[in-house]
Design an enzyme around this catalytic site. Structure first.
Site, PDB file in Angstrom:
ATOM      1  N   LYS A   1       0.815  -1.219   0.000  1.00  0.00           N
ATOM      2  CA  LYS A   1       0.000   0.000   0.000  1.00  0.00           C
ATOM      3  C   LYS A   1       0.846   1.266   0.000  1.00  0.00           C
ATOM      4  O   LYS A   1       0.433   2.282  -0.543  1.00  0.00           O
ATOM      5  CB  LYS A   1      -0.945   0.010   1.211  1.00  0.00           C
ATOM      6  CG  LYS A   1      -2.112  -0.949   1.081  1.00  0.00           C
ATOM      7  CD  LYS A   1      -3.239  -0.548   2.019  1.00  0.00           C
ATOM      8  CE  LYS A   1      -4.397  -1.532   1.971  1.00  0.00           C
ATOM      9  NZ  LYS A   1      -5.399  -1.263   3.005  1.00  0.00           N
TER      10      LYS A   1
ATOM     11  N   LYS B   1     -11.805 -14.800 -10.012  1.00  0.00           N
ATOM     12  CA  LYS B   1     -12.683 -14.710  -8.855  1.00  0.00           C
ATOM     13  C   LYS B   1     -13.676 -13.557  -9.043  1.00  0.00           C
ATOM     14  O   LYS B   1     -13.301 -12.511  -9.580  1.00  0.00           O
ATOM     15  CB  LYS B   1     -11.789 -14.427  -7.643  1.00  0.00           C
ATOM     16  CG  LYS B   1     -12.414 -14.723  -6.312  1.00  0.00           C
ATOM     17  CD  LYS B   1     -11.344 -14.702  -5.232  1.00  0.00           C
ATOM     18  CE  LYS B   1     -11.915 -14.101  -3.973  1.00  0.00           C
ATOM     19  NZ  LYS B   1     -11.062 -14.204  -2.817  1.00  0.00           N
TER      20      LYS B   1
ATOM     21  N   LYS C   1     -15.588  -7.238  -6.554  1.00  0.00           N
ATOM     22  CA  LYS C   1     -16.273  -5.950  -6.734  1.00  0.00           C
ATOM     23  C   LYS C   1     -15.438  -4.977  -7.549  1.00  0.00           C
ATOM     24  O   LYS C   1     -15.953  -4.022  -8.121  1.00  0.00           O
ATOM     25  CB  LYS C   1     -16.658  -5.341  -5.388  1.00  0.00           C
ATOM     26  CG  LYS C   1     -15.526  -5.170  -4.413  1.00  0.00           C
ATOM     27  CD  LYS C   1     -16.064  -4.823  -3.026  1.00  0.00           C
ATOM     28  CE  LYS C   1     -15.076  -5.269  -1.972  1.00  0.00           C
ATOM     29  NZ  LYS C   1     -15.650  -5.775  -0.751  1.00  0.00           N
TER      30      LYS C   1
HETATM   31  P1  AMP Z   1     -12.725  -9.058  -0.264  1.00  0.00           P
HETATM   32  O1  AMP Z   1     -14.043  -8.550  -0.768  1.00  0.00           O
HETATM   33  O2  AMP Z   1     -11.831  -9.529  -1.364  1.00  0.00           O
HETATM   34  O3  AMP Z   1     -12.072  -8.151   0.728  1.00  0.00           O
HETATM   35  O4  AMP Z   1     -13.035 -10.390   0.569  1.00  0.00           O
HETATM   36  C1  AMP Z   1     -13.781 -10.428   1.758  1.00  0.00           C
HETATM   37  C2  AMP Z   1     -14.126 -11.881   2.079  1.00  0.00           C
HETATM   38  O5  AMP Z   1     -15.012 -12.411   1.083  1.00  0.00           O
HETATM   39  C3  AMP Z   1     -12.934 -12.821   2.116  1.00  0.00           C
HETATM   40  O6  AMP Z   1     -13.117 -13.768   3.168  1.00  0.00           O
HETATM   41  C4  AMP Z   1     -12.968 -13.532   0.777  1.00  0.00           C
HETATM   42  O7  AMP Z   1     -12.432 -14.812   0.830  1.00  0.00           O
HETATM   43  C5  AMP Z   1     -14.467 -13.589   0.481  1.00  0.00           C
HETATM   44  N1  AMP Z   1     -14.674 -13.507  -0.975  1.00  0.00           N
HETATM   45  C6  AMP Z   1     -14.496 -12.419  -1.766  1.00  0.00           C
HETATM   46  N2  AMP Z   1     -14.780 -12.683  -3.061  1.00  0.00           N
HETATM   47  C7  AMP Z   1     -15.131 -13.997  -3.103  1.00  0.00           C
HETATM   48  C8  AMP Z   1     -15.521 -14.880  -4.155  1.00  0.00           C
HETATM   49  N3  AMP Z   1     -15.622 -14.486  -5.422  1.00  0.00           N
HETATM   50  N4  AMP Z   1     -15.811 -16.157  -3.832  1.00  0.00           N
HETATM   51  C9  AMP Z   1     -15.722 -16.581  -2.554  1.00  0.00           C
HETATM   52  N5  AMP Z   1     -15.358 -15.798  -1.516  1.00  0.00           N
HETATM   53  C10 AMP Z   1     -15.063 -14.521  -1.774  1.00  0.00           C
END
Ligand code: AMP
Ligand code: TRP
Length: 327
Positions: free
Chosen positions: A111, A193, A196
Site C-alpha cells: 500500500k 474470482k 467488486k
Molecule cells: P474481499 O471482498 O476480497 O475483501 O473479501 C472479503 C471476504 O469475502 C474474504 O473472506 C474472501 O475470501 C471472500 N470472498 C471475496 N470474493 C469472493 C468470491 N468471489 N468467492 C468466494 N469468496 C469470496
C-alpha cells in the site's frame, strides 16, 4: 465458550462471492463462538476516504451483515471508532512494538507503494489491529490469508509485552483461516474470482442488484459448446461456476444438480439458477432496506458500544497500571 473477533473494513458493496465465501461462514460461527464483529472504520481512514461515502458505507455494511443472518442477539456488533479504548490501547502497544517489525508487513509494503505521500497511520495500522484483538482476550481471529501476518504480529506483540512486564496479561490470539468456502467466479470470465473491483460489472452480482439485473447477468454468463450441465472446472469453468452457486444456495450436492438438469439445455438451467439467486437475495434485500435507516440498527450499535466499552475500559485501566501510567 471461546471468543472470536473479527473486523470488517467498510469499503464499498458486497458481492454474491462475499456472501457465499465469507458471510455465510460467519452465520455458522455465531452458533459456536462468543462472537465479536466490528466495523474497522478507523482502519479505513489510513488511506484517503470521502467522508460522506465512508459514513454511508459504515451503516450499509452493518445492515448488510444483519440482513444476511448475522444475528445481533448472538453477536456483539459495534463500530471501532465508537469505542475510544481501541486507540488508547493502540498507543501503549505502539510504544511496545519495535519500529522495524512494522516495515516488514507485506500489506504496508504494497500500500505504501500505491499511495503517494502515504500517512503514518498506514504504518501503524497493524498495531491498532493488535489492540482490537488483544483488548477482548480473543481466542480466534478469522481472517483471509492477506491478514494472517497481522494476526501473527498481534500475537508477537502480546507475547513480548507479557515477557517484558512479567505477566500473562494479554491472551495470545490464533488466526482462524476459515475452511475454504466455495470460490465464486466472475460470470463473464469464469477463470477469475468474482470481485467488486472487476472492470466489467456484467460478471459480478452485487447483493443489492435488482431482480432484473441479476437475471440479465446470469442469463448472460459465459458457458461452453458441450450443452451438458456437468461439473468440470477445467474444461467447463462457466457451467461449473453456476453449478457451484446453485449448490451453495440450495444445499443440493453437485451430482444431485447434474442429475436434476441432465435433460435441460443451458437456457433452462440458467433460468433456474437465476430463480434461486433471486429467491435467496430478495428477503436479504427486503431486510436490508428495512434496516438501513431504522432505529433498530442504531440500537444494535448502541448496545455494542456500551458492552464493548465496559470490557475495554477494564482492560485499559489494568494496562495503564502495568506500564506505570497511574498516580
Ligand atoms: P474481499 O471482498 O476480497 O475483501 O473479501 C472479503 C471476504 O469475502 C474474504 O473472506 C474472501 O475470501 C471472500 N470472498 C471475496 N470474493 C469472493 C468470491 N468471489 N468467492 C468466494 N469468496 C469470496
Ligand atoms: N485489517 C482487517 C482488514 O483489512 C480489518 C481488521 C481490523 C481486523 N482490525 C481487525 C480483522 C481485528 C480482524 C481482527 O480486513
Amino acid at each position: 465458550m471461546k471468543r472470536f473477533l473479527t473486523g470488517l473494513q467498510p469499503t464499498g458493496s458486497i458481492t454474491l462471492g462475499n456472501y457465499i465465501g465469507a458471510i455465510k461462514q460467519m452465520v455458522k460461527y455465531q452458533e459456536e463462538y462468543d462472537s465479536f464483529i466490528f466495523i474497522a472504520d478507523m482502519h479505513s481512514i489510513t488511506v484517503p476516504q470521502d467522508p460522506e461515502t465512508l459514513s454511508k458505507n459504515i451503516r450499509s455494511l452493518v445492515a448488510t451483515y444483519i440482513a444476511c443472518g448475522v444475528d445481533p442477539n448472538k453477536n456483539t456488533i459495534f463500530l471501532q471508532s465508537e469505542n475510544i479504548y481501541h486507540a488508547n490501547v493502540s498507543w501503549i502497544l505502539e510504544c511496545n512494538t519495535p519500529y522495524g517489525l512494522l516495515g516488514r508487513m507485506t500489506q504496508f509494503k504494497d500500500k505504501s507503494q500505491k499511495h503517494q505521500n502515504f500517512m503514518a497511520g498506514l504504518y501503524t495500522y497493524p498495531v491498532l489491529m493488535a489492540a482490537d484483538i488483544l483488548i477482548y482476550d480473543s481466542d480466534y481471529v478469522p481472517v483471509g490469508k492477506d491478514q494472517k501476518q497481522h494476526v501473527e504480529l498481534a500475537r508477537d506483540i502480546a507475547e513480548s509485552f507479557n515477557k517484558r512486564y512479567g505477566k500473562e496479561f494479554f491472551k495470545l490470539p490464533e488466526p482462524l483461516i476459515p475452511e475454504e468456502g466455495a470460490k465464486i467466479c466472475d460470470l463473464i470470465d469464469p477463470t477469475k474470482k468474482m470481485s467488486k473491483s472487476a472492470e466489467n460489472k456484467k460478471g459480478v452480482i452485487m447483493l443489492l442488484d435488482d431482480e432484473k439485473d441479476i437475471r440479465k447477468k446470469i442469463m448472460g454468463a459465459t458457458t461452453d459448446s458441450e450443452m451438458i450441465v456437468r461439473y468440470d472446472i477445467e474444461t467447463k469453468p462457466g457451467i461449473s461456476n453456476l453449478i457451484t452457486i446453485y449448490h451453495e444456495l440450495s444445499g443440493m450436492t453437485i451430482s444431485q444438480i447434474e442429475e436434476k438438469f441432465k435433460d435441460s439445455n443451458y437456457g433452462t438451467f440458467k433460468k433456474e439458477v437465476a430463480d434461486l439467486v433471486v429467491s435467496v437475495l430478495k428477503p436479504i434485500q427486503d431486510r436490508y432496506y428495512e434496516l438501513i435507516n431504522s432505529k433498530e440498527l442504531d440500537e444494535v450499535l448502541d448496545a455494542g458500544k456500551i458492552k464493548t466499552t465496559e470490557i475495554a475500559k477494564i482492560k485499559y485501566e489494568e494496562l495503564k497500571n502495568i506500564v506505570g501510567l497511574y498516580r
